[in-house]
Enzyme design. Structure first.
Site, PDB file in Angstrom:
ATOM      1  N   TYR A  98      70.118   3.186  53.601  1.00  0.00           N
ATOM      2  CA  TYR A  98      69.583   4.182  54.549  1.00  0.00           C
ATOM      3  C   TYR A  98      69.274   5.496  53.826  1.00  0.00           C
ATOM      4  O   TYR A  98      68.169   6.044  53.937  1.00  0.00           O
ATOM      5  CB  TYR A  98      70.596   4.405  55.670  1.00  0.00           C
ATOM      6  CG  TYR A  98      70.150   5.386  56.731  1.00  0.00           C
ATOM      7  CD1 TYR A  98      69.331   4.973  57.779  1.00  0.00           C
ATOM      8  CD2 TYR A  98      70.535   6.725  56.694  1.00  0.00           C
ATOM      9  CE1 TYR A  98      68.918   5.870  58.757  1.00  0.00           C
ATOM     10  CE2 TYR A  98      70.126   7.626  57.662  1.00  0.00           C
ATOM     11  CZ  TYR A  98      69.321   7.194  58.695  1.00  0.00           C
ATOM     12  OH  TYR A  98      68.904   8.086  59.657  1.00  0.00           O
TER      13      TYR A  98
ATOM     14  N   ASP B 161      55.054  -2.034  66.078  1.00  0.00           N
ATOM     15  CA  ASP B 161      56.092  -2.411  65.108  1.00  0.00           C
ATOM     16  C   ASP B 161      55.657  -1.817  63.774  1.00  0.00           C
ATOM     17  O   ASP B 161      54.681  -2.273  63.165  1.00  0.00           O
ATOM     18  CB  ASP B 161      56.203  -3.941  65.023  1.00  0.00           C
ATOM     19  CG  ASP B 161      57.281  -4.368  64.026  1.00  0.00           C
ATOM     20  OD1 ASP B 161      57.755  -3.521  63.236  1.00  0.00           O
ATOM     21  OD2 ASP B 161      57.643  -5.553  64.036  1.00  0.00           O
TER      22      ASP B 161
ATOM     23  N   LYS C  95      65.641   7.329  53.163  1.00  0.00           N
ATOM     24  CA  LYS C  95      65.310   8.667  53.674  1.00  0.00           C
ATOM     25  C   LYS C  95      64.955   9.627  52.520  1.00  0.00           C
ATOM     26  O   LYS C  95      64.108  10.508  52.682  1.00  0.00           O
ATOM     27  CB  LYS C  95      66.472   9.216  54.507  1.00  0.00           C
ATOM     28  CG  LYS C  95      66.729   8.425  55.796  1.00  0.00           C
ATOM     29  CD  LYS C  95      65.535   8.458  56.738  1.00  0.00           C
ATOM     30  CE  LYS C  95      65.857   7.851  58.089  1.00  0.00           C
ATOM     31  NZ  LYS C  95      64.710   7.891  59.024  1.00  0.00           N
TER      32      LYS C  95
ATOM     33  N   GLY D  16      58.461   4.954  67.449  1.00  0.00           N
ATOM     34  CA  GLY D  16      59.896   4.822  67.729  1.00  0.00           C
ATOM     35  C   GLY D  16      60.273   5.721  68.890  1.00  0.00           C
ATOM     36  O   GLY D  16      61.214   6.509  68.816  1.00  0.00           O
TER      37      GLY D  16
ATOM     38  N   SER E 144      66.305  12.605  57.296  1.00  0.00           N
ATOM     39  CA  SER E 144      67.727  12.723  57.670  1.00  0.00           C
ATOM     40  C   SER E 144      68.389  13.644  56.652  1.00  0.00           C
ATOM     41  O   SER E 144      67.904  13.778  55.522  1.00  0.00           O
ATOM     42  CB  SER E 144      68.395  11.345  57.592  1.00  0.00           C
ATOM     43  OG  SER E 144      69.813  11.468  57.660  1.00  0.00           O
TER      44      SER E 144
HETATM   45  P1  NAI Z   1      67.413   5.224  68.028  1.00  0.00           P
HETATM   46  O1  NAI Z   1      67.975   3.921  67.586  1.00  0.00           O
HETATM   47  O2  NAI Z   1      67.683   5.663  69.413  1.00  0.00           O
HETATM   48  O3  NAI Z   1      65.852   5.279  67.801  1.00  0.00           O
HETATM   49  C1  NAI Z   1      65.192   4.599  66.778  1.00  0.00           C
HETATM   50  C2  NAI Z   1      63.828   4.264  67.297  1.00  0.00           C
HETATM   51  O4  NAI Z   1      63.088   3.569  66.279  1.00  0.00           O
HETATM   52  C3  NAI Z   1      63.900   3.343  68.510  1.00  0.00           C
HETATM   53  O5  NAI Z   1      62.907   3.727  69.425  1.00  0.00           O
HETATM   54  C4  NAI Z   1      63.604   1.995  67.898  1.00  0.00           C
HETATM   55  O6  NAI Z   1      63.098   1.075  68.810  1.00  0.00           O
HETATM   56  C5  NAI Z   1      62.559   2.404  66.871  1.00  0.00           C
HETATM   57  N1  NAI Z   1      62.284   1.392  65.864  1.00  0.00           N
HETATM   58  C6  NAI Z   1      63.154   0.766  65.037  1.00  0.00           C
HETATM   59  N2  NAI Z   1      62.486  -0.141  64.295  1.00  0.00           N
HETATM   60  C7  NAI Z   1      61.184  -0.083  64.676  1.00  0.00           C
HETATM   61  C8  NAI Z   1      60.006  -0.775  64.291  1.00  0.00           C
HETATM   62  N3  NAI Z   1      60.029  -1.741  63.359  1.00  0.00           N
HETATM   63  N4  NAI Z   1      58.832  -0.438  64.872  1.00  0.00           N
HETATM   64  C9  NAI Z   1      58.799   0.516  65.827  1.00  0.00           C
HETATM   65  N5  NAI Z   1      59.868   1.195  66.251  1.00  0.00           N
HETATM   66  C10 NAI Z   1      61.055   0.890  65.680  1.00  0.00           C
HETATM   67  O7  NAI Z   1      67.976   6.293  66.999  1.00  0.00           O
HETATM   68  P2  NAI Z   1      67.505   7.800  66.729  1.00  0.00           P
HETATM   69  O8  NAI Z   1      68.696   8.521  66.291  1.00  0.00           O
HETATM   70  O9  NAI Z   1      66.726   8.330  67.833  1.00  0.00           O
HETATM   71  O10 NAI Z   1      66.569   7.607  65.442  1.00  0.00           O
HETATM   72  C11 NAI Z   1      65.273   8.157  65.337  1.00  0.00           C
HETATM   73  C12 NAI Z   1      65.039   8.550  63.893  1.00  0.00           C
HETATM   74  O11 NAI Z   1      65.904   9.616  63.568  1.00  0.00           O
HETATM   75  C13 NAI Z   1      65.328   7.441  62.890  1.00  0.00           C
HETATM   76  O12 NAI Z   1      64.334   7.469  61.879  1.00  0.00           O
HETATM   77  C14 NAI Z   1      66.669   7.835  62.324  1.00  0.00           C
HETATM   78  O13 NAI Z   1      66.863   7.337  61.032  1.00  0.00           O
HETATM   79  C15 NAI Z   1      66.547   9.342  62.352  1.00  0.00           C
HETATM   80  N6  NAI Z   1      67.802  10.079  62.293  1.00  0.00           N
HETATM   81  C16 NAI Z   1      68.710  10.026  63.307  1.00  0.00           C
HETATM   82  C17 NAI Z   1      69.870  10.764  63.232  1.00  0.00           C
HETATM   83  C18 NAI Z   1      70.887  10.755  64.314  1.00  0.00           C
HETATM   84  O14 NAI Z   1      71.970  11.347  64.124  1.00  0.00           O
HETATM   85  N7  NAI Z   1      70.639  10.152  65.471  1.00  0.00           N
HETATM   86  C19 NAI Z   1      70.163  11.601  62.059  1.00  0.00           C
HETATM   87  C20 NAI Z   1      69.120  11.605  61.072  1.00  0.00           C
HETATM   88  C21 NAI Z   1      67.990  10.871  61.188  1.00  0.00           C
END
Ligand code: NAI
Length: 260
Positions: free
Chosen positions: A164, A71, A168, A20, A151
């Protein structure tokens, strides 16, 4: 003395994979790992984005990078990504298991499809990556560090996030369970629990009045800055944390320890 921090927290010679990595926290982690000296494999579905990001990180840091299609919901894709990583750089020993999605919903209105999508990415997907990386480290006879992005919603709950938050919380227990079993192989498994950081997953919500008020009520009265996640992640990734495993580390300005 001058090399103390590098010797303690540096990742020179290590191979890291970020699941990701195409945006937000994952992209930030990829860059931080490269700055700390690791060879970095960026995995995500949006290959055009990670190819561009991998090239710019390599230019900026001088570290080797590789973009691989990934993925996390598809076991074959996970296996193929680790194959490519290994072929290019050797066994991956630092894993930022970070892919995730959020589909805000009232619990009584959430569709089965949305529930499944959330669980398949956030919980089963993280399990795929953690298990595959662990198997390969054990087969290669090397230890390492798996860092699952959970999270603060794995520690407590918030509105509209039943699936969600449940996913988590599952990640946290998976982290603890795997940490216990993999300790004997020198593989550490930890979770980082971010508070609110503005990324594609939540930027619309954080712009709303509800989102702004929620941040104002939090002890820090602001969202986190992405760079504030780097040092906690690098600490868990590095050998400095050799006796730290099974931990859920909030990086949230005390958001998770306060009542609303
Ligand atoms: P984001 O939407 O920018 O990043 C999520 C990433 O996961 C992206 O690169 C997306 O393409 C990838 N992804 C989603 N489904 C996928 C799949 N099936 N296979 C491969 N990659 C996949 O959002 P963010 O915030 O950077 O999220 C990253 C992690 O941090 C997530 O697990 C999210 O739940 C967690 N998180 C984020 C918070 C926030 O405030 N932004 C708070 C707590 C946790």
């Amino acid at each position: 003395m001058s090399n103390y921090l590098v010797d303690t927290f540096g990742l020179e010679g290590k191979v890291a994979l970020v699941a990701g990595a195409s945006s937000g926290i994952g992209a930030q982690f990829a860059k931080a790992l490269a700055k700390a000296g690791a060879k970095v494999v960026l995995g995500a579905r949006r290959v055009d984005r990670i190819e561009a990001l991998a090239a710019s990180i390599a230019d900026e840091t001088g570290s080797k990078t590789l973009a691989v299609a990934l993925d996390v919901t598809d076991r074959k894709s996970v296996v193929a990504a680790f194959d490519k990583a290994e072929e290019a750089f050797g066994t991956v020993t630092v894993v930022c298991n970070n892919a995730g999605i959020a589909i805000p919903n009232w619990s009584l209105e959430e569709s089965e499809d949305d529930w499944d999508k959330t669980m398949n990415t956030n919980l089963k997907g993280m399990w795929h990556v953690a298990q595959e990386s662990g198997k390969r480290m054990v087969a290669a006879g090397v230890g390492g560090s798996i860092i699952n992005t959970a999270s603060i919603l794995g520690l407590g709950v918030g509105g509209m996030q039943t699936s969600y938050a449940t996913s988590k919380a599952g990640v946290l227990h998976m982290t603890r369970s795997m940490a216990t079993e993999l300790q004997r192989f020198g593989i550490r498994v930890n979770a980082i629990c971010p508070g609110y950081f503005k990324t594609e997953i939540n930027d619309e919500f954080l712009e709303t009045e509800l989102g702004q008020n929620m941040l104002k009520r939090s002890p820090a009265r602001r969202a986190g800055r992405l760079e504030e996640l780097e040092a906690p992640m690098l600490m868990l990734a590095s050998d400095a944390a050799s006796f730290v495993t099974g931990v859920a580390l909030p990086v949230d300005g005390a958001h998770s320890v306060t009542l609303p």
